[in-house]
Write a protein that holds these residues in place. Structure first.
Motif, PDB file in Angstrom:
ATOM      1  N   SER A  66      -5.613   1.774  13.286  1.00 33.03           N
ATOM      2  CA  SER A  66      -6.004   3.181  13.363  1.00 33.03           C
ATOM      3  C   SER A  66      -5.412   3.984  12.208  1.00 33.03           C
ATOM      4  O   SER A  66      -6.067   4.866  11.634  1.00 33.03           O
ATOM      5  CB  SER A  66      -5.565   3.768  14.702  1.00 33.03           C
ATOM      6  N   VAL A  67      -4.145   3.679  11.825  1.00 35.40           N
ATOM      7  CA  VAL A  67      -3.524   4.377  10.698  1.00 35.40           C
ATOM      8  C   VAL A  67      -4.214   4.003   9.392  1.00 35.40           C
ATOM      9  O   VAL A  67      -4.465   4.863   8.530  1.00 35.40           O
ATOM     10  CB  VAL A  67      -2.018   4.055  10.643  1.00 35.40           C
ATOM     11  N   LEU A  68      -4.527   2.728   9.214  1.00 37.69           N
ATOM     12  CA  LEU A  68      -5.205   2.296   7.995  1.00 37.69           C
ATOM     13  C   LEU A  68      -6.598   2.918   7.889  1.00 37.69           C
ATOM     14  O   LEU A  68      -7.022   3.328   6.784  1.00 37.69           O
ATOM     15  CB  LEU A  68      -5.296   0.766   7.967  1.00 37.69           C
ATOM     16  N   GLU A  69      -7.308   3.020   9.009  1.00 40.31           N
ATOM     17  CA  GLU A  69      -8.629   3.669   8.979  1.00 40.31           C
ATOM     18  C   GLU A  69      -8.491   5.161   8.688  1.00 40.31           C
ATOM     19  O   GLU A  69      -9.325   5.765   7.994  1.00 40.31           O
ATOM     20  CB  GLU A  69      -9.342   3.435  10.306  1.00 40.31           C
ATOM     21  N   LEU A 123     -12.398  -0.635   3.040  1.00 36.93           N
ATOM     22  CA  LEU A 123     -11.296   0.028   2.356  1.00 36.93           C
ATOM     23  C   LEU A 123     -10.008  -0.061   3.173  1.00 36.93           C
ATOM     24  O   LEU A 123      -8.920  -0.269   2.627  1.00 36.93           O
ATOM     25  CB  LEU A 123     -11.668   1.494   2.100  1.00 36.93           C
ATOM     26  N   ALA A 124     -10.118   0.090   4.512  1.00 37.07           N
ATOM     27  CA  ALA A 124      -8.929  -0.046   5.366  1.00 37.07           C
ATOM     28  C   ALA A 124      -8.346  -1.453   5.269  1.00 37.07           C
ATOM     29  O   ALA A 124      -7.115  -1.629   5.259  1.00 37.07           O
ATOM     30  CB  ALA A 124      -9.291   0.281   6.810  1.00 37.07           C
ATOM     31  N   ALA A 125      -9.209  -2.469   5.194  1.00 35.86           N
ATOM     32  CA  ALA A 125      -8.718  -3.848   5.060  1.00 35.86           C
ATOM     33  C   ALA A 125      -8.002  -4.054   3.727  1.00 35.86           C
ATOM     34  O   ALA A 125      -6.958  -4.722   3.658  1.00 35.86           O
ATOM     35  CB  ALA A 125      -9.872  -4.832   5.200  1.00 35.86           C
ATOM     36  N   ARG A 126      -8.537  -3.472   2.646  1.00 33.47           N
ATOM     37  CA  ARG A 126      -7.897  -3.607   1.337  1.00 33.47           C
ATOM     38  C   ARG A 126      -6.540  -2.902   1.313  1.00 33.47           C
ATOM     39  O   ARG A 126      -5.567  -3.390   0.728  1.00 33.47           O
ATOM     40  CB  ARG A 126      -8.815  -3.040   0.254  1.00 33.47           C
TER      41      ARG A 126
END
Length: 732
Positions: free
Chosen positions: A81-84, A127-130
């Motif tokens: 959730s933070v990365l998103e 982008l969140a995964a990267r």
């Protein structure tokens, strides 16, 4: 296997190590050059640490304590959730802005605009995964400051990821903390009120129990009763022990009273000792010692000797004096026994009364202990309920206070302390660069090379070192002879100060000590395979022994492929085969056999002088059609026995054991066998099999000479004592 054996294994293949280091370092450099350049950006966060303990019990909701520990909040930075949220900030999604004070300046606003221009069209999940793949966090020692760092192959992307994660962590924790803490506070208040009510009820029941049974604490009262029982048991045991001791003393006193009136008393009774008795005993022991010396000394006396007779009379008088003195003491002591018996009997009566009192007290304590055991279950149950309720009240009270303090952090537990700057985005070394990586590569090369060396050593079945000899033959090592190259080196051709001469001097000294101890004269020199230097060892060992002043005879027992006469440059027209034919100018040793053979000769005709004093040789002589029959004849046995009387030492050179069985036949005629092993010239199973064959014919193996060994250190040692260096040291 000693430590020096391991070092020797590595030293034999020392050139593997520099080669492996060069190969590993070259491969490492090629791998490093293929690595991409990486860039690191950093942002700093303060993750506040509340000054209370997070308490979570089974009745609480699963969310309890989610934001109450620093480690938990640090872990949420990596949550999906933070990365998103960070990806939405970089894309410029609706309602998502950088709101912390760290981004409130013109320069960071320009950076934010460049981020959104770069990532506006990038898929949010991708982008969140990267961002997650590039993200790492680190805590600065024991402080509350955490460093968010990103590592990518793009400088702008690293800076954007670090800024977005810092802002996302700030906003995520700020929004979630307040809601979850308020919900948890309401829930905790209800649990605390129930715990207080339960504590009051349990306390009232415990007070009522104490009033009803007259016991405030069952545990304390039980401990006191058990302690009293323990003291009663100890006193009872003490009384019984004293009673038993008194009974034994009474029996002893009564027995002594009876014995005091007897005519004979045992002189060794310790109760009847006195200075007079000790003096008589001392004189009696001295007389007996003197008698023992007379009867068993040098020279020994008989029983009729006047001194023995006189001494026995004196001993008899001393024994009579001892009996009279002991009897006098016994009568004097007998008067005190009756008074002692009465005192002990009176003390036993008192102990019996005390034992009865102890028994009554124990019965009372056991009754009280049974009563306490009956009410213990109810008491323990009430006590556990009070303790459980009190623990819940304390825990929930501390938890409530902590939640109230947490509500004071309106901004949330996370604060953005510092953000990344363009000039601070650093290019890091590629993986494997630097001296440390090269050093570790070299260490790895050395470790793998050591493993490879020992693996090759393990699969190598050659007998090479002294350790191999000890391991596979389990025989004494008489000497180690250095490798002299392709040419055979005889002691007759080199200086007595040379390395090879010193080696054979050492071997001959060891062999002479063994021969002196076991009274041996004849030795057979044998080996497993050809070309192990057996014949050279035989000649040099005989030369070394002759130089020590011992008459030595060297016999060439290899009737199939003789070499002794060629090496010593002596005539071979007559020799061992001629001698065993049994005819000649001297007395024959055996009758002549039938069939073709060499012309007969006598022993004086066959023994030839050499250039070495005290060394004589018997060559093999002309060839014979059946060598094994000649060597197994009674004539050869008679020859060995005659040579024992002619010389101090006899050395016999023999054919290889693995090829021909002549050596096995000869081993039964000689006193001992010397086993020659060429370093690296035979397999382990071959030397073991040769030893097995010798043991089967009951041959006595004196030891092993390890031949053709490279020993550079030994050469340097003997060089110091060489004649040339000695001349230089003396100024000649």
């Amino acid at each position: 296997m000693d430590f020096k054996d391991y070092i020797a294994i590595l030293w034999r293949r020392w050139w593997w190590f520099p080669l492996a280091i060069v190969v590993f370092i070259a491969g490492h450099r090629l791998w490093v050059e293929r690595q991409p350049r990486l860039y690191r950006a950093r942002s700093k966060l303060i993750i506040r640490l509340e000054r209370y303990d997070p308490w979570t019990i089974s009745e609480m909701k699963p969310e309890a304590g989610f934001y109450t520990s620093q480690n938990t909040r640090e872990a949420t930075i990596h949550e999906k959730s933070v990365l998103e949220f960070a990806a939405g900030l970089l894309r410029g999604d609706a309602g998502m802005e950088f709101t912390s004070k760290a981004f409130d300046d013109d320069r960071k606003r320009e950076d934010i605009a460049s981020y959104r221009a770069r990532f506006r069209l990038v898929d949010k999940e991708a982008l969140a995964a990267r961002i997650g793949a590039a993200l790492s966090t680190q805590r600065r020692g024991g402080t509350e400051i955490h460093e968010v760092s990103t590592l990518t192959d793009d400088a702008l992307a690293s800076q954007a990821y670090a800024d977005a994660v810092a802002e996302a962590a700030f906003q995520f924790h700020r929004d979630q903390a307040s809601r979850l803490i308020r919900e948890q506070l309401d829930y905790t208040d209800g649990l605390w009120e129930k715990a207080v009510e339960r504590l009051q009820t349990s306390g009232e029941r415990l007070n009522e129990f104490g009033t009803r049974h007259g016991v405030l604490s069952v545990e304390r009262r039980t401990d006191l009763v058990l302690e009293s029982l323990s003291r009663l048991d100890a006193r009872e045991e003490e009384c019984r022990t004293l009673t038993q001791k008194n009974n034994e003393a009474i029996q002893f006193a009564m027995a002594q009273r009876v014995e005091s009136s007897a005519r004979y008393v045992e002189p060794e009774d310790p109760a009847l000792d006195s200075p007079q008795v000790e003096a008589i005993k001392g004189r009696l022991y001295e007389g007996e010692s003197e008698l023992d010396v007379l009867l068993h000394g040098q020279p020994a006396r008989t029983e009729e000797h006047p001194q023995v007779v006189e001494l026995r009379k004196r001993l008899a008088g001393l024994r009579a004096d001892l009996d009279r003195e002991v009897e006098r003491l016994a009568r004097a002591k007998g008067k005190d026994f009756s008074r002692r018996i009465m005192d002990l009997t009176r003390e036993n009566v008192q102990l019996t009364v005390e034992l009865d009192l102890v028994a009554r007290q124990r019965a009372a304590r056991n009754e009280e202990l049974a009563r306490l055991s009956g009410i213990r279950t109810e008491y323990v149950d009430l006590k556990d309920k009070v303790r459980s309720a009190q623990d819940d009240v304390d825990e929930l009270g501390r938890y409530r206070k902590g939640l109230h303090r947490t509500l004071n952090f309106v901004e949330g537990p996370v604060v953005v302390l510092g953000v990344s700057r363009r000039e601070e985005v650093s290019e890091i070394e590629r993986r494997g660069e630097g001296f440390q990586a090269l050093f570790l590569t070299a260490i790895m090369a050395v470790i793998l090379t050591v493993g490879a060396v020992f693996f090759v050593e393990y699969i190598d079945t050659k007998v090479v070192s002294e350790y191999d000899v000890r391991r596979h033959l389990n025989l004494p090592l008489l000497g180690v002879v250095a490798d002299q190259g392709a040419d055979r080196v005889l002691l007759t051709e080199v200086s007595q100060r040379s390395l090879v001469a010193e080696e054979f001097n050492t071997a001959s000294t060891v062999l002479r000590a063994t021969a002196r101890k076991d009274e041996m004269k004849s030795f057979m020199i044998c080996s497993t395979n050809p070309r192990e230097g057996k014949t050279t060892i035989s000649i040099n060992l005989a030369v070394a022994m002759a130089r020590k002043g011992r008459r030595t005879i060297l016999v060439d027992g290899d009737l199939r492929l003789p070499q002794v006469h060629n090496l010593l440059k002596v005539d071979n027209r007559v020799g061992l085969s001629s001698l065993l034919a049994g005819q000649g100018t001297g007395p024959p040793l055996a009758a002549t056999g039938s069939g073709p053979g060499p012309p007969p000769a006598a022993l004086p005709d066959c023994i030839q002088k050499t250039s070495v004093p005290n060394l004589e040789v018997i060559t093999s002589g002309p060839s014979v059609p059946d060598a094994i029959a000649v060597l197994e004849s009674d004539a050869f046995r008679a020859l060995i026995e005659r040579l024992h009387g002619e010389a101090d030492f006899v050395f016999i050179d023999t054919p290889p054991i693995a090829k021909i069985g002549d050596a096995l036949s000869l081993s039964t005629y000689v006193d001992g066998c010397i086993f020659v092993v060429g370093s690296g010239l035979c397999e382990q199973h071959e030397v073991s099999w040769s030893k097995h064959l010798l043991n089967n014919v009951h041959a006595r193996i004196c030891g092993v000479i390890l031949n053709m060994v490279t020993r550079q250190r030994r050469q340097e040692y003997y060089y110091y004592y060489s004649e040339d260096v000695k001349s230089l040291r003396e100024g000649r």
